[in-house]
Write an enzyme that holds these catalytic residues in place. Sequence first.
Site, PDB file in Angstrom:
ATOM      1  N   LYS A  22      26.052  -8.200  26.101  1.00  0.00           N
ATOM      2  CA  LYS A  22      26.425  -7.341  24.972  1.00  0.00           C
ATOM      3  C   LYS A  22      26.250  -8.067  23.647  1.00  0.00           C
ATOM      4  O   LYS A  22      25.687  -7.524  22.689  1.00  0.00           O
ATOM      5  CB  LYS A  22      27.879  -6.887  25.114  1.00  0.00           C
ATOM      6  CG  LYS A  22      28.342  -5.999  23.960  1.00  0.00           C
ATOM      7  CD  LYS A  22      29.843  -5.832  23.926  1.00  0.00           C
ATOM      8  CE  LYS A  22      30.487  -6.987  23.201  1.00  0.00           C
ATOM      9  NZ  LYS A  22      31.575  -6.602  22.297  1.00  0.00           N
ATOM     10  N   ASN A  23      26.712  -9.312  23.581  1.00  0.00           N
ATOM     11  CA  ASN A  23      26.690 -10.049  22.315  1.00  0.00           C
ATOM     12  C   ASN A  23      25.277 -10.455  21.890  1.00  0.00           C
ATOM     13  O   ASN A  23      25.066 -10.856  20.746  1.00  0.00           O
ATOM     14  CB  ASN A  23      27.587 -11.280  22.402  1.00  0.00           C
ATOM     15  CG  ASN A  23      29.062 -10.920  22.437  1.00  0.00           C
ATOM     16  OD1 ASN A  23      29.443  -9.819  22.055  1.00  0.00           O
ATOM     17  ND2 ASN A  23      29.887 -11.831  22.919  1.00  0.00           N
ATOM     18  N   ARG A 100      32.882  -3.588  15.416  1.00  0.00           N
ATOM     19  CA  ARG A 100      32.653  -4.520  14.315  1.00  0.00           C
ATOM     20  C   ARG A 100      31.185  -4.905  14.174  1.00  0.00           C
ATOM     21  O   ARG A 100      30.697  -5.123  13.063  1.00  0.00           O
ATOM     22  CB  ARG A 100      33.506  -5.769  14.538  1.00  0.00           C
ATOM     23  CG  ARG A 100      33.407  -6.751  13.399  1.00  0.00           C
ATOM     24  CD  ARG A 100      34.395  -7.883  13.508  1.00  0.00           C
ATOM     25  NE  ARG A 100      34.284  -8.725  12.326  1.00  0.00           N
ATOM     26  CZ  ARG A 100      34.863  -8.461  11.175  1.00  0.00           C
ATOM     27  NH1 ARG A 100      35.611  -7.384  11.043  1.00  0.00           N
ATOM     28  NH2 ARG A 100      34.705  -9.261  10.140  1.00  0.00           N
ATOM     29  N   CYS A 124      37.852  -5.172  17.808  1.00  0.00           N
ATOM     30  CA  CYS A 124      39.085  -5.649  18.431  1.00  0.00           C
ATOM     31  C   CYS A 124      40.050  -6.209  17.389  1.00  0.00           C
ATOM     32  O   CYS A 124      39.642  -6.877  16.437  1.00  0.00           O
ATOM     33  CB  CYS A 124      38.785  -6.746  19.457  1.00  0.00           C
ATOM     34  SG  CYS A 124      38.084  -6.136  20.995  1.00  0.00           S
ATOM     35  N   ARG A 129      38.776 -11.162  10.462  1.00  0.00           N
ATOM     36  CA  ARG A 129      37.425 -11.694  10.607  1.00  0.00           C
ATOM     37  C   ARG A 129      36.627 -11.261   9.386  1.00  0.00           C
ATOM     38  O   ARG A 129      35.807 -10.355   9.450  1.00  0.00           O
ATOM     39  CB  ARG A 129      36.793 -11.182  11.917  1.00  0.00           C
ATOM     40  CG  ARG A 129      37.495 -11.734  13.132  1.00  0.00           C
ATOM     41  CD  ARG A 129      36.738 -11.428  14.394  1.00  0.00           C
ATOM     42  NE  ARG A 129      37.002 -10.081  14.875  1.00  0.00           N
ATOM     43  CZ  ARG A 129      36.442  -9.567  15.969  1.00  0.00           C
ATOM     44  NH1 ARG A 129      35.592 -10.288  16.668  1.00  0.00           N
ATOM     45  NH2 ARG A 129      36.727  -8.345  16.364  1.00  0.00           N
ATOM     46  N   PRO A 130      36.889 -11.896   8.245  1.00  0.00           N
ATOM     47  CA  PRO A 130      36.292 -11.451   6.990  1.00  0.00           C
ATOM     48  C   PRO A 130      34.785 -11.647   6.968  1.00  0.00           C
ATOM     49  O   PRO A 130      34.232 -12.477   7.668  1.00  0.00           O
ATOM     50  CB  PRO A 130      36.981 -12.330   5.940  1.00  0.00           C
ATOM     51  CG  PRO A 130      37.409 -13.552   6.696  1.00  0.00           C
ATOM     52  CD  PRO A 130      37.743 -13.081   8.074  1.00  0.00           C
ATOM     53  N   ASP A 314      35.993 -16.191  24.013  1.00  0.00           N
ATOM     54  CA  ASP A 314      35.918 -14.947  24.774  1.00  0.00           C
ATOM     55  C   ASP A 314      36.280 -15.124  26.252  1.00  0.00           C
ATOM     56  O   ASP A 314      36.277 -14.149  27.000  1.00  0.00           O
ATOM     57  CB  ASP A 314      34.519 -14.333  24.664  1.00  0.00           C
ATOM     58  CG  ASP A 314      34.334 -13.560  23.360  1.00  0.00           C
ATOM     59  OD1 ASP A 314      35.326 -13.388  22.629  1.00  0.00           O
ATOM     60  OD2 ASP A 314      33.205 -13.122  23.082  1.00  0.00           O
ATOM     61  N   ILE A 336      39.758 -20.478  17.372  1.00  0.00           N
ATOM     62  CA  ILE A 336      38.797 -19.606  16.700  1.00  0.00           C
ATOM     63  C   ILE A 336      39.488 -18.439  15.994  1.00  0.00           C
ATOM     64  O   ILE A 336      39.333 -18.244  14.799  1.00  0.00           O
ATOM     65  CB  ILE A 336      37.748 -19.078  17.707  1.00  0.00           C
ATOM     66  CG1 ILE A 336      37.119 -20.241  18.490  1.00  0.00           C
ATOM     67  CG2 ILE A 336      36.673 -18.275  16.972  1.00  0.00           C
ATOM     68  CD1 ILE A 336      36.385 -21.252  17.651  1.00  0.00           C
ATOM     69  N   ARG A 407      33.832  -1.369  26.476  1.00  0.00           N
ATOM     70  CA  ARG A 407      33.020  -1.914  25.385  1.00  0.00           C
ATOM     71  C   ARG A 407      32.215  -3.120  25.842  1.00  0.00           C
ATOM     72  O   ARG A 407      31.183  -3.433  25.240  1.00  0.00           O
ATOM     73  CB  ARG A 407      33.908  -2.306  24.209  1.00  0.00           C
ATOM     74  CG  ARG A 407      34.556  -1.142  23.470  1.00  0.00           C
ATOM     75  CD  ARG A 407      35.330  -1.619  22.251  1.00  0.00           C
ATOM     76  NE  ARG A 407      34.502  -2.509  21.463  1.00  0.00           N
ATOM     77  CZ  ARG A 407      34.850  -3.743  21.118  1.00  0.00           C
ATOM     78  NH1 ARG A 407      36.013  -4.250  21.486  1.00  0.00           N
ATOM     79  NH2 ARG A 407      34.044  -4.492  20.406  1.00  0.00           N
TER      80      ARG A 407
END
Length: 431
Positions: A22-23, A100, A124, A129-130, A314, A336, A407
């Site tokens: 997915k990532n 996101r 999520c 998470r700017p 993750d 993280i 997801r």
Amino acid sequence: MDKIKIRGGNQLNGKIYISGAKNAALPLITASLLTGEKVRLSNMPILSDIRSLNKLLIELGTEIEETEETKGGYTSKTYTYQTKEFKSLIAPYDYVRKMRASYYVLGPILARVGHVELSLPGGCAIGARPMDIHLNSLEAMGATIEIKNGYVIADAKKGLKGAHIIFPKASVGATCNILMAATLAKGETLIENAAQEPEIADLIDLLVKMGAKIEGKNTSQLKIEGVKELHGAEHSVLPDRIEAGSYAIAAAITKGRIELINAVAEHLKTPLNILRNMDIKITEKANSIVVDARNADMSGQDIMTDYYPGFPTDLQAQFMALMTVVPGASMVTENIWENRFMHVPELMRMGANINVHGHASAIVRGVKKLSGAPVMATDLRASFALVLAGLVADGETIVNRVYHLDRGYERLEEKLRGVGADIERIKEDDF
């Protein structure tokens, strides 16, 4: 909303096919926006995040062709993307709030046509998470950025230009976004402290196939020489290392044996070494990893998340679930994201012994047994941690809010049932 029901106690044995990552798939999809020609992506996972991003691209003007391919009994998707021209340069809230990773459209559209409007993203709820790194980097490349009414409005009417960019932290999202933007920028872009995850190398492979000039793959320094235009290409998505790691832990927590077909051991060195330290037998084959915990004399291990090639954030929740039933004490440190212990109260509802210290660390003391209970998933990876706990708990566990799982984990119940789990999805209509 659907729920998942698990009756714990079964040892898991067999084979699980690992889907496309997915990532990796999400930035690969948005890379197709850099050209008007066709980009064909195979080994795509069947996930709600992929469907959501596809819907956003259709809104922007992308034509998408979908086909299926079955190999070794496993069916994957192949999508062909073509954006001849944009019918919209706005990524609206109704699409972006669902995931996101929609922010990956920012760099490619801005680089190709010089304007984009992006709703500030969702995803999520695991802490702030700017997008500062993304936006500051694009400004360094000549873009004008304005935040207005919840939208990022970015302009680069004269085109982006190469720049020397030093990331304050090794952000995967920013690395992907700026990497894509730089392929069409004028001149050379140098990115320092770039993230080094395998998914970024996969994106680089596609971009190079499309005609990009990129040096430094698998390093923290990327040099991109901008080109006038990119062309179409074909690419197969790499296997999902987080899915593979999650099922490796499923083998460990149930003291079973699972062969992870299509998994890449090179991408999981740190987690696999921790499993080895727990007396679990790991066999690396050409196209699979075998995780055998049937005779393991496991003990607690300390875990500290870090940027790749360190321990992946993750997989933190899944490893914590494992530690709840392993003899001894384990320290879990999250470096993280600041809000990534939301699964702790749910695990404690099942009888886990966990003490959280501040926002960054937790002591887990293994218990002999967990007990089934109704639990609430709070984010994607925490959801799988609760499934893992349910696999070994006495009695029945009901996991609520499984849309999080959809997801990032394809056919989860089917894959776990295939290796012996007593698990089923309860559809909304059934209750």
